[in-house]
Design a protein around this motif. Structure first.
Motif, PDB file in Angstrom:
ATOM      1  N   ARG A  52       0.831  -1.212   0.000  1.00 55.47           N
ATOM      2  CA  ARG A  52       0.000   0.000   0.000  1.00 55.47           C
ATOM      3  C   ARG A  52       0.863   1.259   0.000  1.00 55.47           C
ATOM      4  N   ARG A  53       2.003   1.187  -0.690  1.00 50.85           N
ATOM      5  CA  ARG A  53       2.895   2.350  -0.761  1.00 50.85           C
ATOM      6  C   ARG A  53       2.401   3.407  -1.738  1.00 50.85           C
ATOM      7  N   LEU A  54       1.567   2.975  -2.666  1.00 52.90           N
ATOM      8  CA  LEU A  54       1.031   3.912  -3.650  1.00 52.90           C
ATOM      9  C   LEU A  54      -0.463   4.072  -3.421  1.00 52.90           C
ATOM     10  N   ASP A  55      -0.958   5.277  -3.668  1.00 48.70           N
ATOM     11  CA  ASP A  55      -2.405   5.437  -3.607  1.00 48.70           C
ATOM     12  C   ASP A  55      -3.001   4.891  -4.913  1.00 48.70           C
ATOM     13  N   ARG A  56      -4.310   4.879  -4.998  1.00 46.94           N
ATOM     14  CA  ARG A  56      -4.983   4.263  -6.155  1.00 46.94           C
ATOM     15  C   ARG A  56      -4.640   4.955  -7.463  1.00 46.94           C
ATOM     16  N   GLU A  57      -4.569   6.264  -7.411  1.00 47.27           N
ATOM     17  CA  GLU A  57      -4.247   7.016  -8.628  1.00 47.27           C
ATOM     18  C   GLU A  57      -2.825   6.701  -9.101  1.00 47.27           C
ATOM     19  N   GLN A  58      -1.893   6.622  -8.164  1.00 46.53           N
ATOM     20  CA  GLN A  58      -0.509   6.299  -8.511  1.00 46.53           C
ATOM     21  C   GLN A  58      -0.403   4.868  -9.051  1.00 46.53           C
ATOM     22  N   MET A  59      -1.138   3.943  -8.447  1.00 47.67           N
ATOM     23  CA  MET A  59      -1.106   2.554  -8.904  1.00 47.67           C
ATOM     24  C   MET A  59      -1.669   2.444 -10.317  1.00 47.67           C
ATOM     25  N   THR A  60      -2.773   3.115 -10.570  1.00 47.19           N
ATOM     26  CA  THR A  60      -3.371   3.109 -11.911  1.00 47.19           C
ATOM     27  C   THR A  60      -2.392   3.673 -12.926  1.00 47.19           C
ATOM     28  N   GLU A  84      -9.542   0.714  -8.240  1.00 43.91           N
ATOM     29  CA  GLU A  84     -10.493   1.396  -7.358  1.00 43.91           C
ATOM     30  C   GLU A  84     -11.173   0.414  -6.400  1.00 43.91           C
ATOM     31  N   GLY A  86      -9.883  -2.288  -5.277  1.00 47.24           N
ATOM     32  CA  GLY A  86      -8.895  -3.039  -4.494  1.00 47.24           C
ATOM     33  C   GLY A  86      -8.850  -4.505  -4.908  1.00 47.24           C
TER      34      GLY A  86
END
Length: 179
Positions: A52-60, A84, A86
């Protein structure tokens, strides 16, 4: 596949397959899901997902940037939905279920063969031909080496399991003798 993750993955796989049929892009979606599975199971990316080092926007952004133009608009939308929700951890199950749907639609069957020794391509082809004749379907074989089998092979084709391994025969004999 574990039961819970399969239950979670099934609607995604079925919806994706339905869309693939509508747009006549079954193989294109299969390739995209294969790439997405590769990305999310890469040790570095998997660490970022689970940590969980990246938020959803960063992961996308990461997934879409790495994939480049291999994810078209609808593929990108699927990635966004999975991030989004998870649900990136079930991508391998989504891919496996999608492949099952694709193969069933195309009259093919994925068969996994475990052998005590590495099978040669000629042996895989001979086995695929024999299974194709028996099952009346095109056969795609994936083989793995499992030294615990001692000898012989163990074949899984859908719900059918053929255990022709020495270990399987020894277990059967032990059960019959009540040992």
């Amino acid at each position: 596949m574990s039961g819970e993750s399969t239950t979670i993955a099934r609607p995604y796989a079925e919806a994706t397959f339905a869309r693939a049929l509508e747009t006549d892009s079954v193989d294109k979606w299969a390739d995209m899901l294969e790439l997405l599975q590769y990305l999310v199971t890469d040790p570095d990316v998997a660490g970022l997902i689970s940590g969980r080092r990246l938020d959803r926007e960063q992961m996308t952004s990461l997934l879409l940037d790495v994939a480049g133009d291999q994810f078209w608009d609808e593929g990108q939308n699927l990635v966004r939905i999975l991030v989004e929700g998870g649900r990136l951890e079930v991508v391998p199950e989504i891919n496996a279920l999608y492949t099952d749907l694709k193969n069933a639609h195309q009259g093919a069957l994925e068969v996994s063969v475990s052998s005590a020794y590495v099978l040669k391509p000629a042996q895989e082809k001979q086995l695929a031909d024999a299974l194709s004749k028996k099952l009346g379907r095109e056969i795609h074989i994936t083989s793995t080496k499992d030294p615990d089998l001692i000898g012989g092979v163990k074949i899984r084709a859908g719900d059918m399991v053929i255990d022709g391994s020495v270990a399987g025969q020894l277990t059967k004999l032990a059960n019959e003798l009540g040992i």
